[in-house]
Design a protein around this motif. Structure first.
Motif, PDB file in Angstrom:
ATOM      1  N   SER A  16       0.814  -1.204   0.000  1.00 42.88           N
ATOM      2  CA  SER A  16       0.000   0.000   0.000  1.00 42.88           C
ATOM      3  C   SER A  16       0.850   1.257   0.000  1.00 42.88           C
ATOM      4  O   SER A  16       0.452   2.286  -0.529  1.00 42.88           O
ATOM      5  CB  SER A  16      -0.917   0.021   1.225  1.00 42.88           C
ATOM      6  OG  SER A  16      -1.823  -1.055   1.177  1.00 42.88           O
ATOM      7  N   PHE A  17       2.056   1.185   0.602  1.00 42.03           N
ATOM      8  CA  PHE A  17       2.856   2.374   0.742  1.00 42.03           C
ATOM      9  C   PHE A  17       4.079   2.352  -0.180  1.00 42.03           C
ATOM     10  O   PHE A  17       5.100   2.959   0.093  1.00 42.03           O
ATOM     11  CB  PHE A  17       3.321   2.515   2.202  1.00 42.03           C
ATOM     12  CG  PHE A  17       2.183   2.595   3.164  1.00 42.03           C
ATOM     13  CD1 PHE A  17       2.124   1.752   4.260  1.00 42.03           C
ATOM     14  CD2 PHE A  17       1.160   3.503   2.949  1.00 42.03           C
ATOM     15  CE1 PHE A  17       1.076   1.834   5.148  1.00 42.03           C
ATOM     16  CE2 PHE A  17       0.107   3.578   3.823  1.00 42.03           C
ATOM     17  CZ  PHE A  17       0.056   2.746   4.923  1.00 42.03           C
ATOM     18  N   LEU A  19       4.184   3.567  -3.202  1.00 40.42           N
ATOM     19  CA  LEU A  19       4.160   4.638  -4.179  1.00 40.42           C
ATOM     20  C   LEU A  19       5.351   5.563  -3.968  1.00 40.42           C
ATOM     21  O   LEU A  19       5.846   5.728  -2.856  1.00 40.42           O
ATOM     22  CB  LEU A  19       2.858   5.444  -4.052  1.00 40.42           C
ATOM     23  CG  LEU A  19       1.560   4.657  -4.282  1.00 40.42           C
ATOM     24  CD1 LEU A  19       0.361   5.562  -3.986  1.00 40.42           C
ATOM     25  CD2 LEU A  19       1.494   4.151  -5.709  1.00 40.42           C
ATOM     26  N   THR A  20       5.778   6.204  -5.026  1.00 39.67           N
ATOM     27  CA  THR A  20       6.858   7.177  -4.934  1.00 39.67           C
ATOM     28  C   THR A  20       6.270   8.553  -4.733  1.00 39.67           C
ATOM     29  O   THR A  20       5.377   8.955  -5.480  1.00 39.67           O
ATOM     30  CB  THR A  20       7.705   7.170  -6.222  1.00 39.67           C
ATOM     31  OG1 THR A  20       8.257   5.867  -6.396  1.00 39.67           O
ATOM     32  CG2 THR A  20       8.813   8.197  -6.126  1.00 39.67           C
ATOM     33  N   PHE A  21       6.705   9.256  -3.725  1.00 44.16           N
ATOM     34  CA  PHE A  21       6.153  10.561  -3.411  1.00 44.16           C
ATOM     35  C   PHE A  21       6.885  11.645  -4.187  1.00 44.16           C
ATOM     36  O   PHE A  21       8.092  11.752  -4.135  1.00 44.16           O
ATOM     37  CB  PHE A  21       6.271  10.844  -1.911  1.00 44.16           C
ATOM     38  CG  PHE A  21       5.767  12.203  -1.529  1.00 44.16           C
ATOM     39  CD1 PHE A  21       6.655  13.184  -1.123  1.00 44.16           C
ATOM     40  CD2 PHE A  21       4.423  12.485  -1.584  1.00 44.16           C
ATOM     41  CE1 PHE A  21       6.195  14.435  -0.764  1.00 44.16           C
ATOM     42  CE2 PHE A  21       3.972  13.738  -1.226  1.00 44.16           C
ATOM     43  CZ  PHE A  21       4.849  14.709  -0.816  1.00 44.16           C
ATOM     44  N   SER A  22       6.105  12.455  -4.905  1.00 42.65           N
ATOM     45  CA  SER A  22       6.660  13.582  -5.633  1.00 42.65           C
ATOM     46  C   SER A  22       5.982  14.847  -5.137  1.00 42.65           C
ATOM     47  O   SER A  22       4.836  15.123  -5.520  1.00 42.65           O
ATOM     48  CB  SER A  22       6.420  13.428  -7.146  1.00 42.65           C
ATOM     49  OG  SER A  22       7.046  12.268  -7.632  1.00 42.65           O
ATOM     50  N   PRO A  23       6.569  15.591  -4.255  1.00 44.46           N
ATOM     51  CA  PRO A  23       5.918  16.767  -3.689  1.00 44.46           C
ATOM     52  C   PRO A  23       5.583  17.787  -4.767  1.00 44.46           C
ATOM     53  O   PRO A  23       6.349  18.028  -5.689  1.00 44.46           O
ATOM     54  CB  PRO A  23       6.953  17.316  -2.699  1.00 44.46           C
ATOM     55  CG  PRO A  23       8.252  16.709  -3.085  1.00 44.46           C
ATOM     56  CD  PRO A  23       7.947  15.406  -3.756  1.00 44.46           C
ATOM     57  N   SER A  24       4.376  18.316  -4.659  1.00 43.57           N
ATOM     58  CA  SER A  24       3.952  19.321  -5.631  1.00 43.57           C
ATOM     59  C   SER A  24       4.578  20.663  -5.289  1.00 43.57           C
ATOM     60  O   SER A  24       5.028  20.905  -4.174  1.00 43.57           O
ATOM     61  CB  SER A  24       2.431  19.454  -5.606  1.00 43.57           C
ATOM     62  OG  SER A  24       1.999  19.775  -4.315  1.00 43.57           O
ATOM     63  N   TYR A 115      -0.235  11.811   1.436  1.00 38.27           N
ATOM     64  CA  TYR A 115       0.051  11.475   2.834  1.00 38.27           C
ATOM     65  C   TYR A 115       0.480  10.019   2.970  1.00 38.27           C
ATOM     66  O   TYR A 115       1.478   9.700   3.626  1.00 38.27           O
ATOM     67  CB  TYR A 115      -1.194  11.755   3.681  1.00 38.27           C
ATOM     68  CG  TYR A 115      -1.259  11.005   4.994  1.00 38.27           C
ATOM     69  CD1 TYR A 115      -0.570  11.469   6.114  1.00 38.27           C
ATOM     70  CD2 TYR A 115      -2.020   9.844   5.114  1.00 38.27           C
ATOM     71  CE1 TYR A 115      -0.637  10.793   7.328  1.00 38.27           C
ATOM     72  CE2 TYR A 115      -2.092   9.158   6.319  1.00 38.27           C
ATOM     73  CZ  TYR A 115      -1.400   9.624   7.416  1.00 38.27           C
ATOM     74  OH  TYR A 115      -1.463   8.942   8.602  1.00 38.27           O
ATOM     75  N   SER A 116      -0.279   9.114   2.348  1.00 39.78           N
ATOM     76  CA  SER A 116       0.014   7.685   2.460  1.00 39.78           C
ATOM     77  C   SER A 116       1.396   7.342   1.919  1.00 39.78           C
ATOM     78  O   SER A 116       2.078   6.462   2.447  1.00 39.78           O
ATOM     79  CB  SER A 116      -1.053   6.870   1.716  1.00 39.78           C
ATOM     80  OG  SER A 116      -2.323   7.056   2.301  1.00 39.78           O
ATOM     81  N   ALA A 117       1.789   8.031   0.848  1.00 41.66           N
ATOM     82  CA  ALA A 117       3.057   7.719   0.197  1.00 41.66           C
ATOM     83  C   ALA A 117       4.237   8.527   0.727  1.00 41.66           C
ATOM     84  O   ALA A 117       5.388   8.248   0.379  1.00 41.66           O
ATOM     85  CB  ALA A 117       2.931   7.970  -1.309  1.00 41.66           C
ATOM     86  N   VAL A 122       5.472   6.577   5.763  1.00 43.49           N
ATOM     87  CA  VAL A 122       5.958   5.212   5.541  1.00 43.49           C
ATOM     88  C   VAL A 122       6.896   4.795   6.667  1.00 43.49           C
ATOM     89  O   VAL A 122       6.833   3.667   7.175  1.00 43.49           O
ATOM     90  CB  VAL A 122       6.661   5.100   4.170  1.00 43.49           C
ATOM     91  CG1 VAL A 122       7.290   3.725   4.002  1.00 43.49           C
ATOM     92  CG2 VAL A 122       5.670   5.371   3.040  1.00 43.49           C
ATOM     93  N   SER A 123       7.758   5.708   7.076  1.00 40.36           N
ATOM     94  CA  SER A 123       8.708   5.406   8.139  1.00 40.36           C
ATOM     95  C   SER A 123       7.999   5.124   9.464  1.00 40.36           C
ATOM     96  O   SER A 123       8.341   4.175  10.182  1.00 40.36           O
ATOM     97  CB  SER A 123       9.686   6.572   8.310  1.00 40.36           C
ATOM     98  OG  SER A 123      10.564   6.347   9.386  1.00 40.36           O
ATOM     99  N   VAL A 124       6.999   5.924   9.796  1.00 44.26           N
ATOM    100  CA  VAL A 124       6.256   5.715  11.039  1.00 44.26           C
ATOM    101  C   VAL A 124       5.563   4.353  11.026  1.00 44.26           C
ATOM    102  O   VAL A 124       5.584   3.615  12.021  1.00 44.26           O
ATOM    103  CB  VAL A 124       5.225   6.840  11.241  1.00 44.26           C
ATOM    104  CG1 VAL A 124       4.266   6.491  12.380  1.00 44.26           C
ATOM    105  CG2 VAL A 124       5.922   8.168  11.533  1.00 44.26           C
ATOM    106  N   VAL A 125       4.946   4.018   9.902  1.00 44.43           N
ATOM    107  CA  VAL A 125       4.242   2.739   9.793  1.00 44.43           C
ATOM    108  C   VAL A 125       5.214   1.577   9.994  1.00 44.43           C
ATOM    109  O   VAL A 125       4.951   0.643  10.768  1.00 44.43           O
ATOM    110  CB  VAL A 125       3.518   2.621   8.442  1.00 44.43           C
ATOM    111  CG1 VAL A 125       2.982   1.200   8.227  1.00 44.43           C
ATOM    112  CG2 VAL A 125       2.373   3.628   8.357  1.00 44.43           C
TER     113      VAL A 125
END
Length: 261
Positions: A16-17, A19-24, A115-117, A122-125
């Motif tokens: 679920s986590f 995904l690659t996060f790309s900040p807008s 948020y999920s990605a 991810v680190s907290v989870v």
């Protein structure tokens, strides 16, 4: 109900986590805009995100405090409007003995995905949640026409209700159930906010497809609602024949100083 094993939970959350996060790109005034959105009264769609945790028995209090405080610290992420990770105050009905709940709000499904990605989430989870939890489930829905502040006041009481419907019920029945739930606020004056909707993350919800969140000034107002047996039974009778299983959980919104246990 069959509970997810810890191994299955790890596998699910890992996928679920992924995904690659790309900040807008941010506007210069994004922080102040976010603050205004969080505190202002609203009359628009908001995304409700609920995660339920079953913490292992005999978990060290320091590890439990770390999970709670780390989850609450995610309010600093740009996409998060409100977040509260808390122990459950009362479990009125649940086939799974959940112990804790996270409730957060977002302006859009895209913000929830961000948020999920996000690496911090991810680190907290991975570091604080998975090592101490036996079971986890989540539901997400669109809260249309949310009235009142997005950020819930400390000390407010929250009642979460999740419904698993019998098979092969059509959209007309689902809409009827949502109409019944929406009407509860008008029938009982102690409810400050009430949102409900159809879960749009079915793979994560153990078959529960309808969710509602009622916000009260405090626990005494929830107790008053429960004491009104005529009203409670009337609402139950309207939907009873459609339900396979129900989860009802109560929690208290913490103050920033008491986010840990």
């Amino acid at each position: 109900m069959t509970m997810l094993s810890l191994g299955a939970t790890r596998s699910f959350l890992s996928s679920s986590f992924s995904l690659t996060f790309s900040p807008s790109k941010r506007h210069l005034n994004f922080s102040s805009l976010k603050s205004s959105i969080r505190m202002a009264s609203t009359a628009s769609s908001t995304i409700e995100h609920i995660v339920l945790f079953k913490v292992k028995e005999n978990t060290d209090s320091s590890k439990l405090n770390s999970m709670i405080s780390s989850l609450n610290a995610l309010v600093s992420l740009d996409s998060v409007l409100h977040i509260a990770a808390v122990p459950l105050h009362r479990v009125k009905s649940s086939p799974v003995p959940f112990t804790h709940m996270l409730h957060s709000r977002y302006s859009s499904k895209e913000d929830l995905s961000a948020y999920s990605a996000h690496p911090s989430h991810v680190s907290v989870v991975k570091e604080s949640v998975l090592p101490i939890c036996d079971d986890i489930m989540a539901v997400d829905w669109v809260a249309h026409d949310l009235q009142g502040p997005v950020v819930l006041s400390p000390g407010s009481a929250v009642r979460l209700t999740l419904l698993k419907l019998k098979e092969n019920l059509g959209e007309e029945v689902k809409n009827e159930i949502l109409t019944v739930i929406s009407g509860i606020k008008g029938s009982f004056g102690g409810i400050q906010q009430l949102t409900c909707g159809e879960n749009f993350s079915p793979a994560r919800a153990k078959g529960y497809s309808i969710a509602s969140l009622a916000v009260f000034p405090g626990l005494s107002e929830i107790d008053a609602l429960d004491a009104n047996e005529e009203l409670v039974n009337l609402q139950k009778e309207k939907v009873r024949d459609y339900l396979d299983s129900v989860i009802v959980l109560d929690s208290i919104v913490p103050s920033p100083q008491s986010s840990s246990l």
